[in-house]
Design a protein around this motif. Structure first.
Motif, short mmCIF file in Angstrom:
data_model
loop_
_atom_site.label_atom_id
_atom_site.label_comp_id
_atom_site.label_asym_id
_atom_site.label_seq_id
_atom_site.Cartn_x
_atom_site.Cartn_y
_atom_site.Cartn_z
N PRO A 1 3.61 6.41 -8.89
CA PRO A 1 3.55 6.84 -7.50
C PRO A 1 4.12 5.78 -6.58
CG PRO A 1 1.34 6.48 -8.38
CD PRO A 1 2.31 6.27 -9.49
N GLY A 2 4.86 6.22 -5.60
CA GLY A 2 5.48 5.30 -4.66
C GLY A 2 4.52 4.79 -3.62
N VAL A 3 5.00 3.85 -2.84
CA VAL A 3 4.23 3.29 -1.74
C VAL A 3 4.37 4.25 -0.59
CG1 VAL A 3 4.01 1.29 -0.24
CG2 VAL A 3 4.69 0.97 -2.61
N SER A 4 3.24 4.60 0.07
CA SER A 4 3.26 5.74 0.97
C SER A 4 3.70 5.46 2.41
CB SER A 4 1.89 6.42 0.98
OG SER A 4 0.90 5.49 1.36
N THR A 5 3.23 4.41 3.04
CA THR A 5 3.56 4.20 4.45
C THR A 5 4.34 2.90 4.61
OG1 THR A 5 1.59 2.89 4.97
CG2 THR A 5 1.37 5.30 5.09
N PRO A 6 5.02 2.75 5.76
CA PRO A 6 5.73 1.49 6.01
C PRO A 6 4.79 0.28 5.95
CG PRO A 6 6.51 3.15 7.53
CD PRO A 6 5.33 3.75 6.79
N GLY A 7 3.58 0.43 6.46
CA GLY A 7 2.61 -0.67 6.39
C GLY A 7 2.23 -1.01 4.96
N ASP A 8 2.08 0.03 4.13
CA ASP A 8 1.78 -0.20 2.71
C ASP A 8 2.93 -0.92 2.03
OD1 ASP A 8 -0.64 1.15 2.96
OD2 ASP A 8 0.16 3.04 2.15
N ARG A 9 4.16 -0.51 2.35
CA ARG A 9 5.34 -1.16 1.77
C ARG A 9 5.38 -2.64 2.16
NH1 ARG A 9 9.53 1.25 -0.53
NH2 ARG A 9 11.00 -0.31 0.23
N GLU A 10 5.13 -2.90 3.43
CA GLU A 10 5.17 -4.28 3.91
C GLU A 10 4.10 -5.13 3.23
OE1 GLU A 10 4.78 -6.96 7.95
OE2 GLU A 10 5.17 -4.80 8.14
N ARG A 11 2.89 -4.61 3.13
CA ARG A 11 1.81 -5.35 2.46
C ARG A 11 2.15 -5.59 0.99
NH1 ARG A 11 -1.06 -2.52 6.15
NH2 ARG A 11 -1.33 -0.66 4.87
N ARG A 12 2.68 -4.58 0.33
CA ARG A 12 3.05 -4.73 -1.08
C ARG A 12 4.15 -5.77 -1.23
NH1 ARG A 12 5.31 -1.59 -5.61
NH2 ARG A 12 5.09 -3.10 -7.28
N MET A 13 5.13 -5.73 -0.35
CA MET A 13 6.23 -6.68 -0.44
C MET A 13 5.75 -8.09 -0.18
SD MET A 13 9.38 -6.94 -1.21
CE MET A 13 10.62 -8.23 -1.12
N ARG A 14 4.89 -8.27 0.81
CA ARG A 14 4.36 -9.61 1.10
C ARG A 14 3.60 -10.16 -0.11
NH1 ARG A 14 4.57 -11.37 6.39
NH2 ARG A 14 5.19 -9.77 7.90
N ASP A 43 18.94 -12.63 -2.36
CA ASP A 43 19.46 -11.40 -2.94
C ASP A 43 18.40 -10.70 -3.79
OD1 ASP A 43 21.91 -11.98 -1.78
OD2 ASP A 43 22.80 -12.76 -3.64
N VAL A 44 17.65 -11.50 -4.56
CA VAL A 44 16.59 -10.94 -5.41
C VAL A 44 15.54 -10.25 -4.55
CG1 VAL A 44 14.69 -11.52 -6.98
CG2 VAL A 44 16.95 -12.57 -7.29
N LEU A 45 15.11 -10.91 -3.49
CA LEU A 45 14.08 -10.32 -2.62
C LEU A 45 14.59 -9.05 -1.95
CD1 LEU A 45 12.53 -13.55 -1.07
CD2 LEU A 45 11.70 -12.19 -3.01
N LEU A 46 15.86 -9.01 -1.62
CA LEU A 46 16.44 -7.79 -1.05
C LEU A 46 16.40 -6.65 -2.07
CD1 LEU A 46 17.84 -6.43 1.33
CD2 LEU A 46 20.01 -7.29 0.44
N VAL A 47 16.75 -6.95 -3.32
CA VAL A 47 16.68 -5.93 -4.37
C VAL A 47 15.24 -5.46 -4.55
CG1 VAL A 47 16.95 -5.51 -6.85
CG2 VAL A 47 18.74 -6.71 -5.59
#
Length: 76
Positions: A1-14, A43-47
């Motif tokens: 399952p994907g990450v659902s909201t922009p806030g979730d994506r940001e928290r996951r990425m951090r 570049d890695v973090l962008l990927v």
């Protein structure tokens, strides 16, 4: 399952960056100069951001995944 909201994506990425950035930087610096290592790390973090839904959720699996991305980015 994907990450659902922009806030979730940001928290996951951090959380992902906190877990993988230093080990990936060390991996890269053993293989190239510091400036190139830092560029490739960017570049890695962008990927990772672009493919966040593909990155394993388990941090113990995410690090090897990031190392493979780093190896491929460095080869390019």
């Amino acid at each position: 399952p994907g990450v659902s909201t922009p806030g979730d994506r940001e928290r996951r990425m951090r959380a992902l960056v906190a877990h993988v950035a230093d080990p990936v930087r060390r991996y890269l610096r053993r293989r190239t100069d510091a400036a190139t290592a830092d560029d490739v790390l960017g570049d890695v973090l962008l990927v990772l951001w672009r493919r966040l839904d593909d990155v394993p959720a388990d941090p113990d699996e995410a690090l090897p995944w990031a190392i493979v991305v780093a190896r491929q980015c460095l080869a390019n």
